[in-house]
Design an enzyme around this catalytic site. Structure first.
Site: not given
Length: 523
Positions: A201, A228, A231-232, A236, A289
């Site tokens: 977030g 994966r 929503t971003s 990583t 989410d």
């Protein structure tokens, strides 16, 4: 006397006549990527079945002709094709994923019939009506989704049902356990296996890629598996993929971890709680989410990876996933309850989520920030460096030989000595270094301040969507490069950030989005 009641007859029924043989269809692979959904393609004039009758059920059952009916068939969503160059009347087409999952060669004779309705959908219906689900119901749903018996619309219904009123604590535990049981579980045969996770977030915030090499350089085992982006603009795994291969098999992952004491890999190909990746594939376009789903997603992956101690970062801020300390405390208690019930020690740290961490938003730009910190470059973002050292220090204190309070100075020494950079290079080489890593998107626009003033806030969701409109994470070089921080004085026309994109369409969409509202508050 009245009439005697007719006696009920229990004679065995006469054997049914054998059904007429159904013509088989030749299997054909249709090279269409349908993500996590099995799709079958039949010609409208199919010679083996009435397509209209099958279409009413939306899904079909597929099996090798003549195979035993004891084994469950593959279920696939039916698409009807009118172009004979794609599918002939005597052929059955399967999408790439379905063809690979079936595992038989093209040309194999196939039988197609109406798909049975998964019984677990009754649980989804009950959840939509507000009923809590027990472990058996969650297990049934998890098994059917993992076996690809649900259409994407049915998965979406389950996710919406879970997220509408969120899940009760016992339901979160049941879902976590059910997700964990859908895949493999690693055992490192060591008493201390560390892990670190952030609930997300906050744009940037790529601390994991700094923490892992610091902890691994100390000698602690830290096999980091990541999802994966949901929503971003980058998870990583998306950012690590700029530098190295992240799709590691369980055997390859074990080899890397035992050699280097750590890894940064995608959990999907390692078959660790694979149901989580199927759910994420549907959550991503719906931007779902919910807290309960998030807890189950994170902890199922950590437990599957063999972790015994987890440091969890919960950022709190006005536009973060968690807005207040009270929310953070409720979430902390759920994480700790589920972790304790399943044998995982969870330690939570609440951090400042009022602004992005680092300068880059998007895989390439975030990887650049990470390497600048690891290599102790003067231009490295100091907020990313400081937060990474705090988190790494907390994990190092899991080691019984490190006293409380000594973790952060030890982490700083590992970073400043170059041991962390050397360990990161070794992990990248072990996983498979990218010969030609991508660079920032070639299309660039500077988004300017609309007025004089001082930066008073960041809208994380709007900035994340700007980077996604630009193409991130699918286009790794897309994203935003921040040029201001909270409290900075700015002039009208001064650049607030640079927008990067690879294609004109995405560039125009993202630029219009940013110019309509920069996502940065100026008072």
């Amino acid at each position: 006397m009245g009439e005697r009641p007719a006696r009920r007859r229990y004679n065995s029924p006469m054997p049914a006549a054998a059904p007429a043989p159904v013509p088989a269809l030749r299997l054909r692979e249709v090279r269409i990527d349908t993500d996590a959904e099995n799709v079958a393609y039949l010609a409208r004039g199919c010679t083996a079945c009435r397509v209209d009758a099958l279409r009413a059920a939306q899904k079909v059952a597929v099996r090798v002709a003549g195979a035993s009916t004891d084994a469950p068939p593959m279920l696939a969503v039916l698409n009807v094709v009118d172009d004979p160059s794609i599918i002939g009347a005597d052929e059955l087409g399967l999408s790439e994923q379905a063809f690979a999952m079936l595992g038989v060669p093209a040309g194999t004779p196939m039988a197609v019939g109406p798909a049975p309705r998964p019984a677990s959908l009754d649980g989804v219906r009950r959840k939509l009506q507000g009923e809590p689900l027990d472990l058996d119901a969650m297990r049934a749903i998890a098994r059917d989704i993992a076996a690809r018996r649900y259409a994407r619309s049915e998965i979406a219904a389950f996710l919406v049902a879970c997220g509408r009123d969120d899940l009760e604590r016992e339901e979160v535990l049941a879902l976590t356990r059910a997700m964990l049981e859908t895949g493999e579980r690693l055992d490192w045969h060591e008493p201390l296996v560390a892990d670190k996770h952030c609930i997300g977030g906050i744009p940037g915030n790529r601390t994991t890629m700094i923490v892992v090499p610091i902890v691994a350089a100390h000698g602690m085992l830290i096999p980091k598996t990541s999802s994966r982006a949901i929503t971003s603009p980058a998870g990583t795994a998306d950012t690590m993929q700029v530098l190295a291969e992240v799709e590691l098999s369980p055997a390859r992952m074990r080899e890397v971890v035992l050699r280097e004491r750590g890894c940064i890999a995608w959990g999907g190909t390692a078959r660790l709680a694979p149901l989580d990746d199927l759910l994420i594939s549907v959550e991503r376009p719906l931007a779902l989410d919910s807290p309960g789903l998030m807890v189950a997603s994170i902890l199922s992956k950590k437990l599957a990876a063999g972790s015994t101690r987890l440091l969890l970062d919960i950022p709190v801020g006005p536009s973060a996933k968690v807005r207040t300390l009270a929310e953070a405390q409720r979430l902390r208690k759920t994480f700790e309850y589920v972790g304790r019930a399943l044998g995982l020690h969870v330690e939570v740290t609440v951090t400042d989520g009022s602004q992005p961490v680092g300068r880059g938003i998007g895989p390439v730009l975030e990887a650049r920030d990470v390497m600048a910190v690891l290599e102790n470059r003067p231009e490295a973002p100091q907020d990313l460096r400081a937060k990474s050292l705090r988190l790494a220090g907390r994990i190092l204190e899991f080691d019984p030989d490190v006293r409380g309070g000594d973790g952060e100075p030890l982490a700083r020494d590992i970073l400043e000595s170059g041991r962390a950079a050397a360990k990161m290079a070794a992990i990248v080489d072990a996983q498979g270094r990218r010969a030609h890593p991508p660079g920032p998107g070639r299309l660039v626009a500077e988004i300017a301040a609309p007025r004089d003033g001082r930066v008073t806030g960041f809208d994380h969701l709007r900035l994340a969507r700007a980077a996604r409109h630009a193409g991130a994470p699918a286009s790794p070089g897309a994203g935003l490069d921040l040029l201001v921080r909270l409290g900075d004085a700015v002039r009208a026309g001064q650049p607030l950030y640079r927008l990067h994109a690879e294609t004109p369409g995405e560039f125009d969409l993202a630029r219009d989005w940013c110019e309509a509202d920069t996502g940065i508050a100026i008072a």
